[in-house]
Design a protein around this motif. Structure first.
Motif, PDB file in Angstrom:
ATOM      1  N   SER B  18       7.003  -4.929  -4.643  1.00 30.25           N
ATOM      2  CA  SER B  18       6.838  -3.833  -3.795  1.00 30.25           C
ATOM      3  C   SER B  18       7.985  -3.942  -2.725  1.00 30.25           C
ATOM      4  O   SER B  18       8.312  -5.022  -2.523  1.00 30.25           O
ATOM      5  N   ARG B  61       4.856   6.117  -8.053  1.00 32.30           N
ATOM      6  CA  ARG B  61       5.060   4.795  -7.456  1.00 32.30           C
ATOM      7  C   ARG B  61       5.631   4.754  -5.807  1.00 32.30           C
ATOM      8  O   ARG B  61       5.883   3.939  -5.428  1.00 32.30           O
ATOM      9  N   THR B  78       6.341   0.985  -5.160  1.00 32.18           N
ATOM     10  CA  THR B  78       5.464  -0.216  -5.803  1.00 32.18           C
ATOM     11  C   THR B  78       5.879  -0.363  -7.232  1.00 32.18           C
ATOM     12  O   THR B  78       6.847   0.475  -7.832  1.00 32.18           O
ATOM     13  N   GLU B  79       5.559  -1.582  -7.892  1.00 31.33           N
ATOM     14  CA  GLU B  79       6.374  -1.862  -9.236  1.00 31.33           C
ATOM     15  C   GLU B  79       7.738  -1.518  -9.421  1.00 31.33           C
ATOM     16  O   GLU B  79       8.160  -0.643 -10.108  1.00 31.33           O
TER      17      GLU B  79
END
Lengths: 114, 112
Positions: B18, B61, B78-79
């Protein structure tokens, strides 16, 4: 829809020369912005138009920079005379209105003053 | 006038981790906070925005949080993927002057 169009894409001039940039905003967008983006920094607002009126030009160096949007659509930004520190990307953006609305940016004009 | 501070200036993460970018603003009248992504040599493009009547907003995301009391807002990715690598700018628009002020940008590098 067509995006914000700017020309030229690149310009190299000598100091003390003059230069002009052109911007055509997205059709129907009342607000037009000119930003100066120096390498490694965020865009800095130079002038903001609402239709053909100036909303804010407090950060425009008026001794050498001028901008107009005579018919409330296209806009031109002029620098006369240019200085070395004017080397930057000049971004035009437009939005439907002022305040809480998304601004769409053009590709910018990269100016190099030598 | 408005002053927007953005941190960090550079952020390097591994793919899948992240990333968080933080901004603070000075004008309590600011009410619109967009985030732009600028890939090398390209125009800034809006990725998410938040208005002052909302505390959090998500889009797949990407998420943005706003703390009006503390006058700070953050971007959360994120990701992360290599294609997220770019410079990210926060901005704040004052409800009084309607002038958008940008932060100095964060260069995000996502390593495969």
């Amino acid at each position: 829809e067509a995006g914000v169009a700017q020309s030229p894409r690149y310009k190299i001039i000598e100091k003390r020369q003059s230069v002009a940039f052109w911007c055509n905003p997205i059709s129907g967008h009342a607000t037009l912005y000119w930003y100066q983006q120096i390498l490694g920094q965020g865009p800095k607002l130079l002038i903001q138009f609402q239709n053909n009126g100036v909303v804010d030009d407090s950060q425009l160096p008026k001794d050498r920079f001028s901008a107009e949007r005579l018919k409330g659509v296209d806009s031109t930004l002029k620098i006369q005379p240019a200085k070395l520190e004017d080397s930057a990307v000049y971004l035009c953006a437009s939005s439907l209105g002022i305040g809480e609305t998304e601004a769409f940016f053009g590709q910018g004009t990269r100016l190099t003053v030598v | 006038g408005e002053n927007v501070e953005q941190h960090p200036s550079t952020l390097s993460v591994q793919e899948g981790d992240s990333a968080v970018i933080k901004c603070t603003y000075s004008d309590s009248a600011s009410n619109y906070f967009p985030w732009y992504k600028q890939e090398l040599g390209k125009r800034p493009q809006l990725i998410i925005d938040i208005r002052s009547n909302v505390g959090e907003k998500k889009d797949q995301r990407i998420a943005v949080t706003l703390n009006k009391t503390a006058k700070h807002f953050s971007l959360h990715i994120t990701e992360t993927q290599p294609e997220d690598s770019a410079v990210y700018f926060c901005a704040a628009t004052s409800g009084g002057s309607y002038i958008p002020t940008f932060g100095r940008g964060t260069s995000l590098i996502v390593h495969p």
